[in-house]
Write an enzyme that holds these catalytic residues in place. Structure first.
Site: not given
Length: 500
Positions: A188, A264
């Site tokens: 996505k 991250e």
């Protein structure tokens, strides 16, 4: 889809995309469309569908079937490597096209985009070798009656949510390693930078990736992204974005199926400059470290920590570099800093510049919008007289804004560097190897540069300490991240019966 050759001007009409599922394009049909305007030119450049939760469910089902029937994970390493190698070659063939749409949607300079795309081809080529070399372990020390194996197995269906600042690069720091492990993917991308993710899905299919192994759904993070995070048939979720959203990802994953997470997140990264450094090199590196990608970079060096004896002179050197940086149309090959990607981020950066001045920091240079007649541009900005409690010194601005703080001793430099919630990246500039190693060992950061910044390749892992995230991407560590470890115990010979 027809390919388009790179032109150094915006398109006359936006390119229309469907979404990609089970090895084929799915037309937008009657779905609502998202029109993306170039942040540098103010004209529509792409049009992508706003997928529904039902579309996401179908994509997850496709990835689930592809994983469970072992059409990919059941192949040997050589077969998977061949697909990854072919993907790298096709990325090189279509590099101009990919870079063009990366620049149009993101606003980064075309020269930077092109270099990133070629680096992404490297990622696939390197990961192809890892597909063949991934292995486990054995234990022949359990006695004559028992033999032990440790195997690595792909974790399953991986949900991949990527941000708008490096749409293709961050994607390619993950996809080849996920595929090398044998997993399947539902990706996505950010709704404002979806084009290059869709192009990669097509390239992978053309390279021979089996249907259902790479699926791309487009739409808003609040709806499609959230549904992907919570989806019970997704085994692992890789998310790149802000620490604030990362917290919500952890909460949502825990409420669904306790899926494995790779995160991250944000950074407030120090660049430490000692008086014995090559100051000309350091000034150029510092300017690059905050100006690259207009500062919209989670590993950008936004906190400049300079030895006091050279702090004033070094500030003037950095200012001179900033004054020469070419800010402008990202489709111009000479441009070094392009447009701010979204209007919301542009407003955020300007609000931090205002807040810094209100808190008492001294604006050395920059701090203003650049009027190009269209688009949104901010000139590199440098603040002096910054204290550690100021918001511009503590919070991730995600723009070309640099703060300077002096230090007197190596211990103080390390203390200032570690005075943050984050731990993503850091740089040190010195010609003294003892200082370099001491700082490298004691500053808490997942990526470290000595006498350089933002350098590297696919061999070394990416990731952070503290609130900068969990896990590692790229390198062999990035493949292992998408595996589960299984212990296998094999009895040899006749069993010593429990029931006599």
């Amino acid at each position: 889809m027809d390919q388009i050759s790179t032109r150094l001007s915006p398109p006359e009409a936006p390119r229309e995309f469907g979404f990609f599922m089970n090895g084929a394009w799915v037309p937008a049909g009657d779905r609502e469309l998202f029109d993306r305007q170039s942040p540098a030119h103010g004209v529509p450049v792409t049009r992508v569908p706003k997928c529904t939760v039902e579309d996401l469910d179908a994509a997850v089902d496709a990835a689930r079937r592809a994983f469970d029937d072992r059409r990919w994970s059941g192949l040997n390493g050589q077969a998977r490597a061949a697909v990854l190698l072919r993907t790298g070659a096709l990325i090189r063939e279509r590099a101009d096209e990919i870079a063009y749409f990366e620049t149009l949607e993101n606003g980064k300079p075309i020269s930077q985009a092109r270099a990133e795309v070629l680096g992404c081809a490297d990622m696939f080529e390197y990961a192809s070798g890892l597909a063949r070399s991934l292995h486990g372990d054995s234990f022949n020390n359990l006695g004559d009656g028992l033999f032990g194996l440790v195997t690595r197995e792909p974790v399953g269906v991986v949900g991949l949510i990527t941000p708008w600042n490096f749409p293709f690069l961050i994607l390619c720091e993950r996809v080849p390693y996920i595929l090398a492990s044998g997993c399947t993917i539902v990706a996505k991308p950010s709704e404002v930078t979806s084009a290059t993710t869709l192009i990669l899905a097509e390239i992978l299919s053309d390279a021979g990736l089996p249907d259902g192994c790479m699926n791309v759904v487009t739409g808003a993070g609040s709806s499609i992204g959230q549904a992907l995070i919570e989806h019970p048939r997704v085994d692992m979720l890789s998310f790149t974005g802000s620490t604030a959203v990362g917290r919500r990802v952890v909460e949502a994953a825990g409420k669904s199926n306790f899926k494995k997470l790779g995160l991250e997140l944000g950074g407030k990264n120090p660049q430490i400059v000692f008086a014995d450094a090559d100051l000309e090199d350091a000034a150029d590196g510092v300017a690059f470290g905050i100006g690259f990608n207009t500062g919209q970079c989670c590993v950008s060096g936004s906190r400049l920590i300079v030895e006091r004896s050279v702090a004033d002179d070094f500030a003037r050197m950095v200012q001179a570099k900033f004054d020469k940086v070419r800010v402008g149309d990202p489709l111009d090959e000479a441009t070094q800093i392009g447009a701010i990607t979204t209007e919301a981020q542009n407003a955020t950066i300007m609000s931090y510049i205002e807040r810094g001045q209100a808190e008492g920091a001294r604006l050395i240079c920059g701090g203003a919008q650049l009027d190009m007649g269209r688009g949104q541009f901010i000139v590199p900005t440098l603040f002096g007289d910054v204290t550690r409690d100021m918001s511009i010194a503590r919070e991730e601005i995600f723009g070309p804004v640099l703060t300077i703080m002096p230090f007197d001793t190596i211990e103080e430099a390390i203390e200032i560097a570690n005075d943050t919630d984050y731990g993503l990246a850091a740089s040190v500039w010195t010609k003294n190897i003892d200082k370099a190693l001491t700082v490298t060992r004691q500053v808490q950061a997942g990526r470290f540069w000595v006498n350089t910044t933002l350098a590297g390749g696919p061999e070394l892992p990416l990731g952070g300490f503290r609130q900068s995230g969990w896990g590692r991407e790229a390198g062999i560590y990035g493949v292992e991240e998408y595996t589960q470890v299984k212990s296998v115990h094999i009895e040899i010979g006749k069993r010593d019966h429990w029931v006599k």
